[in-house]
Design a protein around this motif. Sequence first.
Motif, PDB file in Angstrom:
ATOM      1  N   ASP A  80      -4.320  35.016 -52.288  1.00 12.00           N
ATOM      2  CA  ASP A  80      -3.396  35.265 -51.184  1.00 12.00           C
ATOM      3  C   ASP A  80      -2.534  34.035 -50.943  1.00 12.00           C
ATOM      4  N   SER A 127       4.223  33.350 -49.919  1.00 16.68           N
ATOM      5  CA  SER A 127       5.423  33.723 -50.673  1.00 16.68           C
ATOM      6  C   SER A 127       6.349  32.528 -50.873  1.00 16.68           C
ATOM      7  N   ASN A 134       6.535  30.772 -54.298  1.00 20.43           N
ATOM      8  CA  ASN A 134       7.134  31.392 -55.482  1.00 20.43           C
ATOM      9  C   ASN A 134       8.008  30.381 -56.231  1.00 20.43           C
ATOM     10  N   GLU A 169      -1.838  36.652 -61.914  1.00 25.91           N
ATOM     11  CA  GLU A 169      -0.489  37.100 -61.522  1.00 25.91           C
ATOM     12  C   GLU A 169       0.085  36.204 -60.428  1.00 25.91           C
ATOM     13  N   ASN A 170      -0.745  35.769 -59.481  1.00 23.04           N
ATOM     14  CA  ASN A 170      -0.286  34.864 -58.429  1.00 23.04           C
ATOM     15  C   ASN A 170       0.084  33.498 -58.999  1.00 23.04           C
ATOM     16  N   ARG A 180       3.433  33.792 -60.500  1.00 22.95           N
ATOM     17  CA  ARG A 180       4.451  33.824 -59.450  1.00 22.95           C
ATOM     18  C   ARG A 180       4.724  32.427 -58.896  1.00 22.95           C
TER      19      ARG A 180
END
Length: 244
Positions: free
Chosen positions: A61, A64, A67, A92-93, A96
């Motif tokens: 978590d 954002s 990124n 995947e995080n 990102r």
Amino acid sequence: MARGLFTLSRVGLLLCLWLLDVAETMQRSAQLIGIDIKNNLFPRQEDVPSNVTFQVTSILDIPSEWNDKFSLVNQRLLVAGLRHNEWIMAIENIYRALKPGRWVQLCEHTGWLNPTPLMNVYTALFEVILRAKGIDSGLFPSRTADVWTRMVEDAGFEEIGVEYYEVPVGKWAGEDGGAMTENIVALLQGMKGVVVSNSGFGVIAGGEEGYERWMIDLVEEIDAGKTKPKAGYAVIIARKPAYK
């Protein structure tokens, strides 16, 4: 400005050393961030360089605003902390969070080489605990990095490479081997409460006294080095593609 992200596992403060070692080789303009789901393993901020910070964040978590922020992500020793679907999310995080063209490094335990008899009991106990936690992904003991490599590839990474390491365990192997034994003892001490309260998960008998006796026998067996046991590790490196 170069940036780095380091995710801590729950094994202990020793894992902060990677980030602190990296900080010594970089200019103070480089910002390095270490994360964990709890702060009890973090060093005091006054004891680390000013460009190193630690914060409570889960790799499952991440914010954002991270990124495309980091030049390097180093994650290690979460094989016992993430379920299969969580591994996919974590990678995947990481993808990102990386800037285009930058790198990830994963380091994970792949099992024991030349284990002693009681080390096999340790592995059996660990596997039972993982299944009780719902972690039955086939990653431990993984033996190879094939599953992680596929996840990294599926996430979109390229230039994927894997290196394997064998680290001697036990005082028979000198100072470094003795330090590995200490790490095992620390982990087993941390596991004692849950093992004893669950009747040894059918693996360790005799309650707390039996568990303590087994730990002592295990350490003596490892330190004697009759089988010359080693810990296996895999390091996976991969690059996020650069934008065209």
